[in-house]
Design a protein around this motif. Sequence first.
Motif, PDB file in Angstrom:
ATOM      1  N   ARG A 310     -25.068  59.724   9.988  1.00 10.28           N
ATOM      2  CA  ARG A 310     -24.262  59.725   8.757  1.00 10.28           C
ATOM      3  C   ARG A 310     -22.842  60.238   8.995  1.00 10.28           C
ATOM      4  O   ARG A 310     -22.086  60.426   8.039  1.00 10.28           O
ATOM      5  N   GLY A 311     -22.515  60.506  10.258  1.00  9.62           N
ATOM      6  CA  GLY A 311     -21.136  60.883  10.569  1.00  9.62           C
ATOM      7  C   GLY A 311     -20.776  62.301  10.170  1.00  9.62           C
ATOM      8  O   GLY A 311     -19.598  62.629  10.025  1.00  9.62           O
ATOM      9  N   LYS A 312     -21.765  63.190  10.029  1.00  8.27           N
ATOM     10  CA  LYS A 312     -21.464  64.558   9.591  1.00  8.27           C
ATOM     11  C   LYS A 312     -21.208  65.496  10.764  1.00  8.27           C
ATOM     12  O   LYS A 312     -20.786  66.632  10.575  1.00  8.27           O
ATOM     13  N   VAL A 313     -21.534  65.028  11.960  1.00  6.68           N
ATOM     14  CA  VAL A 313     -21.347  65.879  13.137  1.00  6.68           C
ATOM     15  C   VAL A 313     -21.054  64.984  14.341  1.00  6.68           C
ATOM     16  O   VAL A 313     -21.561  63.855  14.421  1.00  6.68           O
ATOM     17  N   GLY A 314     -20.204  65.465  15.248  1.00  2.09           N
ATOM     18  CA  GLY A 314     -19.946  64.734  16.481  1.00  2.09           C
ATOM     19  C   GLY A 314     -20.911  65.193  17.559  1.00  2.09           C
ATOM     20  O   GLY A 314     -21.195  66.380  17.671  1.00  2.09           O
ATOM     21  N   LEU A 315     -21.446  64.256  18.334  1.00  2.00           N
ATOM     22  CA  LEU A 315     -22.352  64.608  19.421  1.00  2.00           C
ATOM     23  C   LEU A 315     -21.805  64.044  20.722  1.00  2.00           C
ATOM     24  O   LEU A 315     -21.463  62.870  20.800  1.00  2.00           O
ATOM     25  N   ALA A 316     -21.729  64.893  21.739  1.00  2.00           N
ATOM     26  CA  ALA A 316     -21.311  64.413  23.048  1.00  2.00           C
ATOM     27  C   ALA A 316     -22.331  64.888  24.081  1.00  2.00           C
ATOM     28  O   ALA A 316     -22.681  66.053  24.070  1.00  2.00           O
ATOM     29  N   ASN A 317     -22.830  63.980  24.909  1.00  2.00           N
ATOM     30  CA  ASN A 317     -22.687  62.537  24.783  1.00  2.00           C
ATOM     31  C   ASN A 317     -23.535  62.028  23.626  1.00  2.00           C
ATOM     32  O   ASN A 317     -24.503  62.682  23.239  1.00  2.00           O
ATOM     33  N   ALA A 318     -23.159  60.852  23.137  1.00  2.00           N
ATOM     34  CA  ALA A 318     -23.919  60.275  22.037  1.00  2.00           C
ATOM     35  C   ALA A 318     -25.351  60.006  22.485  1.00  2.00           C
ATOM     36  O   ALA A 318     -25.585  59.630  23.635  1.00  2.00           O
ATOM     37  N   PRO A 319     -26.317  60.195  21.588  1.00  2.00           N
ATOM     38  CA  PRO A 319     -27.696  59.836  21.927  1.00  2.00           C
ATOM     39  C   PRO A 319     -27.748  58.356  22.302  1.00  2.00           C
ATOM     40  O   PRO A 319     -27.007  57.554  21.733  1.00  2.00           O
ATOM     41  N   GLY A 320     -28.563  58.033  23.263  1.00  2.00           N
ATOM     42  CA  GLY A 320     -28.679  56.632  23.654  1.00  2.00           C
ATOM     43  C   GLY A 320     -27.706  56.208  24.739  1.00  2.00           C
ATOM     44  O   GLY A 320     -27.833  55.121  25.290  1.00  2.00           O
ATOM     45  N   ALA A 321     -26.724  57.059  25.072  1.00  2.00           N
ATOM     46  CA  ALA A 321     -25.741  56.679  26.093  1.00  2.00           C
ATOM     47  C   ALA A 321     -26.415  56.446  27.437  1.00  2.00           C
ATOM     48  O   ALA A 321     -25.927  55.689  28.273  1.00  2.00           O
ATOM     49  N   GLY A 322     -27.573  57.078  27.624  1.00  2.00           N
ATOM     50  CA  GLY A 322     -28.271  56.969  28.900  1.00  2.00           C
ATOM     51  C   GLY A 322     -28.746  55.564  29.220  1.00  2.00           C
ATOM     52  O   GLY A 322     -29.114  55.272  30.350  1.00  2.00           O
ATOM     53  N   VAL A 323     -28.691  54.672  28.232  1.00  2.00           N
ATOM     54  CA  VAL A 323     -29.133  53.302  28.488  1.00  2.00           C
ATOM     55  C   VAL A 323     -28.341  52.694  29.642  1.00  2.00           C
ATOM     56  O   VAL A 323     -28.829  51.837  30.362  1.00  2.00           O
ATOM     57  N   ALA A 324     -27.117  53.183  29.844  1.00  2.00           N
ATOM     58  CA  ALA A 324     -26.292  52.589  30.894  1.00  2.00           C
ATOM     59  C   ALA A 324     -26.391  53.321  32.225  1.00  2.00           C
ATOM     60  O   ALA A 324     -25.772  52.908  33.195  1.00  2.00           O
ATOM     61  N   ASP A 325     -27.144  54.424  32.302  1.00  2.05           N
ATOM     62  CA  ASP A 325     -27.243  55.014  33.645  1.00  2.05           C
ATOM     63  C   ASP A 325     -28.596  54.755  34.289  1.00  2.05           C
ATOM     64  O   ASP A 325     -28.980  55.368  35.265  1.00  2.05           O
ATOM     65  N   ASP A 326     -29.266  53.794  33.738  1.00  2.00           N
ATOM     66  CA  ASP A 326     -30.468  53.240  34.336  1.00  2.00           C
ATOM     67  C   ASP A 326     -30.055  52.559  35.659  1.00  2.00           C
ATOM     68  O   ASP A 326     -29.041  51.877  35.717  1.00  2.00           O
ATOM     69  N   LYS A 327     -30.818  52.779  36.728  1.00  2.00           N
ATOM     70  CA  LYS A 327     -30.383  52.274  38.028  1.00  2.00           C
ATOM     71  C   LYS A 327     -30.500  50.761  38.152  1.00  2.00           C
ATOM     72  O   LYS A 327     -29.944  50.160  39.071  1.00  2.00           O
ATOM     73  N   VAL A 328     -31.221  50.147  37.229  1.00  2.00           N
ATOM     74  CA  VAL A 328     -31.262  48.688  37.228  1.00  2.00           C
ATOM     75  C   VAL A 328     -30.020  48.144  36.512  1.00  2.00           C
ATOM     76  O   VAL A 328     -29.361  47.225  36.993  1.00  2.00           O
TER      77      VAL A 328
END
Lengths: 495, 313
Positions: A310-328
């Motif tokens: 809902r945009g009430k708080v900033g999160l770093a790193n965003a949840p789900g960012a790990g989708v791109a550090d998958d080794k595949v």
Amino acid sequence: MAFEWLQYRCEDVYDELFERPGVPRPAARPLLSYLQRLSPKELADRRLAAEIAIKVMGITFTVYSEGKLLDRAWPFDMIPRVISRKEWERTERGLKQRVNALNQFIQDIYGDQKIVKDKVVPPEVLVDSVNFRPQCVGVEPKYGVWAHICGSDLVRDRDGTLYVLEDNLRVPSGVSYMLENRMVIKRVWPELFETSNILPVDDYPAQLYDTLAALSPRSADQPTMVLLTPGIYNSAYFEHAYLAQQMGIELVEGSDLFVGDDDCVYMRTIYGPKRVDVIYRRIDDLFLDPETFRPDSILGVKGLMRAWIRGKVGLANAPGAGVADDKVIYAFVPAMIKYYLDEEPILPNVPSYLCMDPKQRKHVLANLDKLVVKPANESGGYGMMIGPRASKEEREKFRGLIEKNPRNYMAQPTLSLSTGPTITDEGVEPRHLDLRPFILSRGDNTYVTTGGLTRVALVKGSLVVNSSQGGGSKDTWVVDLDEEAEQVQGQGQKT
Amino acid sequence: MLSRVADNLYWFGRYLHRAENTARLINVNANLMLDLPRRMTLGWGPLIEIVGADSVFRSHYDRASEENVVRFMITDPRNPGSIQSSLYNAREILRTVRDTMPHDAWEKLNDIYFHVQERGEVGAAGPAQRQVFLNEVIDATLLIYSVLNSSMSRDVGYQFLRFGTNLEQADMTTRILDVRATRLGREPSGPDLTPFENIIWMSVLRSLTAYQMYRRHMRSRVSGPGVLRFLLQNRDFPRSVMFCLTSIASSLPTLPESRKTERAIERTRALVRDANIDALLKAHDGVPRLMDEIQIGLGELHEALSEAYFKTS
């Protein structure tokens, strides 16, 4: 008697400081000409001084052993790794390009998935990714940035090519040691700094602060920011405390925070609840919010995902960012760079074979003794197999694992990691190393650390640089060669 | 300031102070034993009573011999109030609030913690080494206070730390008075034992490092009523109950208002201030009853602080 540098054997690999035995690389020349004047005893004395400094400064990492929590002194080697500014500038451009593409990829994946529709990335890669968070679909974080803090591991092969080995987009750690390594050397060996023109590294905490502050949902001058740690049992707790202190923000645990009826996040203070604008979280996605992810998590904050979405708080790193550090997914980064940026990758990937592809799998299974096999979602060097060093049983075990779950494995040729001179009990010897620079993204502006954390495998011949497995670290110097040359000339005229 | 951090600072103060007070208590008792005639049966048991650990002690040891009591109070990890446990707890807490306290405090605490771990068993063994060892513990805690005193900002965090040390001290002072005064009431009295009664009252003063200041303030020989009055009601001596309570009361205005805390502290202060020492000594169980009431007051104060500032759920 000075140390005999001709005995330093580095013919078979790429050494970061020597072109060949006795011949320093240009960037390392002033440093080595100083070191060459020292006796082994003087070197040993400095090494001892550094050990004492590290103990006194309390630079530690935490390990669990026999049910006990141990605070180990940070293993550190006194001889810096030197990189010329010219090489670094190119590397820096490559890293910015790469992280930019990765962030666009994550935004795309949780949005329209154009890259899949355009058949650049096959859909099954996403479907089976354990770091893909369906809860994040449709979310658009500020500036479209998901991985605000990225730690990419760089390695150099025998021919001198610098490769990106992996990108850490979840909760990359190590930056505090980069900063502390520099402090230690300054404290115990200030003379070293007179040899070269070394670019400073200490801007990082301020840059990180700005990156986080930019995420505040409110336009207050001074956002309330916190660093969320899993607590003292985490191996990176030292770093959490260190960074919080350096930035002057509060170090909190999950139980210090709660989400109110207004979906805002609050911390419990002696003055009552105080609204939190930005959370630099150092706990994994799955423990972040028991309401959304693992219900048994006691590290997280109930309702945090709701507040973030809902945009009430900033999160770093965003949840789900790990989708791109998958080794595949890693294997597709060069394609991403072309797809999103229409540019050629500046830094190459290590050639990779994806076991999900039948042809490539066949190649992997036929060459298990030559390749490094990695699971898609492990970090810290766990769960991988270095083919040439593995036993027959181990290779057979991995054959079974790959056949059972091909999506979860990829393989790469065994690189012969570059080395750097390292002080050991047997004198100065080459040890393998890598480099982890940190990249901060905040929309229009990307910052890369000057150099990064050089990790070194202290065990002779070892390629494993992780501190949990016998790795140490070195100070990393980016040096300005032009100015140095001028200085040397100037000195020459005076004498 | 986070509630959890305030809570931690408070307990850090308590544990550190407990380690110091326990070391003093053992040292003074050893000296007392040397001065008393054999027929006085004080022994080492009262120490366990003072720290309120009777049941824990009895479940692990069969008798309150010197050896058992000393080990229990110095190194036994099963005793949550042993010197080693106190330092362990203080260190675990400091680990989590390192950013709020001067770095030197962490280094000094590490030093003494590892020292006790390595040398505690030997230190507890014989009277001669023991005294040296316990003095090292006391010196180390004093060094940490001194670091905090000279380089910690007097922000709210510091107030919570002071709450911890002051409450711990008030608690320990009343416990010592309770056990020693009650015992003295029970011992057979007689003209030939009176000098030894005085020795015991002196030891009470000594375990609270109060002997010298008592002499300066009271300008009289050591006596039961004098000691009670001094350790309860004196306004200038930092280990008297009144001083500790006043010190807590004086920092309350720097914190968010808590009526409950103010009430608890006022009630306890009135109790101490208005106590008629001579009448209490004459009455049956007068002193123990007052000490109980003060202890209840301190407990209420702790509850009030927790509720107002430390609650995390």
